[in-house]
Enzyme design. Sequence first.
Site, PDB file in Angstrom:
ATOM      1  N   GLU A 242       0.694  -1.086  -0.018  1.00  0.00           N
ATOM      2  CA  GLU A 242       0.016  -0.109   0.121  1.00  0.00           C
ATOM      3  C   GLU A 242       0.917   1.198  -0.074  1.00  0.00           C
ATOM      4  O   GLU A 242       1.987   1.155   0.799  1.00  0.00           O
ATOM      5  CB  GLU A 242      -0.951  -0.107   1.262  1.00  0.00           C
ATOM      6  CG  GLU A 242      -2.102  -0.970   1.116  1.00  0.00           C
ATOM      7  CD  GLU A 242      -3.295  -0.591   2.194  1.00  0.00           C
ATOM      8  OE1 GLU A 242      -2.590  -0.532   3.331  1.00  0.00           O
ATOM      9  OE2 GLU A 242      -4.455  -0.853   1.802  1.00  0.00           O
TER      10      GLU A 242
ATOM     11  N   ARG B 158      -4.289  -5.090  -1.515  1.00  0.00           N
ATOM     12  CA  ARG B 158      -5.655  -4.540  -1.520  1.00  0.00           C
ATOM     13  C   ARG B 158      -5.770  -4.045  -3.060  1.00  0.00           C
ATOM     14  O   ARG B 158      -4.841  -3.994  -3.852  1.00  0.00           O
ATOM     15  CB  ARG B 158      -6.184  -3.434  -0.530  1.00  0.00           C
ATOM     16  CG  ARG B 158      -6.064  -3.915   0.971  1.00  0.00           C
ATOM     17  CD  ARG B 158      -7.027  -2.796   1.672  1.00  0.00           C
ATOM     18  NE  ARG B 158      -6.994  -3.345   3.083  1.00  0.00           N
ATOM     19  CZ  ARG B 158      -6.872  -2.774   4.196  1.00  0.00           C
ATOM     20  NH1 ARG B 158      -6.278  -1.633   4.196  1.00  0.00           N
ATOM     21  NH2 ARG B 158      -6.886  -3.264   5.263  1.00  0.00           N
TER      22      ARG B 158
END
Length: 230
Positions: free
Chosen positions: A49, A105
């Site tokens: 991320e 993600r």
Amino acid sequence: MSSAKTICSGTRAISKKPFRVSIEGNIGSGKSTCIKFFEKYPYLEKHFEPLNEWRDVSGHNLLGLTYSDSQKWTFSFQHYIHLTRLKIQTSPPCNPNITVKMFERSVQNSRYCFIENAKKRGFLHDAEYQVLNTWYDFVEKNLDINLNLIVYLKTSPQVVWDRMMKRGRAEESEVPLDYLQQVHDAYENWIYSPTIGCEVITIDADKSLDNVKEDLERYSYKILGGNHTN
């Protein structure tokens, strides 16, 4: 957690689209640790991320602002998260030998977990919610954001809250346990929905790190694409 891997600029033809694997899970579930487990494979491109990008948008710490005042900053933050995830998910690999692209993600996660949860909690006005959904619908229809596999690190909220408190990120210091419960519920609703769109491998990430690594090793053939062809 490390920042995201540099994304190549420009366009170029590649013979195969890499096998896309999204590592999913609640805050503190071990997503970055999971990605690091596979970094030994030279044909895998990893993306964490992009926390540093979220902390410095022309001098603005959107991550910190959102945690401090979710009512005011969630729309801006989620809009920017969409952009950074989209860049990671759709950019060509920097090396023509890359066959697996693994990232922490996904664009789908932003849409179906965090935006839904933000709307439910009242952090997005309906107009803002509709703007984000319309943006996502356009992207889904016009760009290839498909996932080949999701690795879901399933945890209980209390476990990840304890881990989060121990690691001591400044932005997370005020995150309540009930928020982690809501993120957990949003994940469960998304991951086990009939419209998830790809295969899901669920790993019990409440277990010790050694046990989680054993599970990752057990599923490594499938996680790394197996006999995937494009």
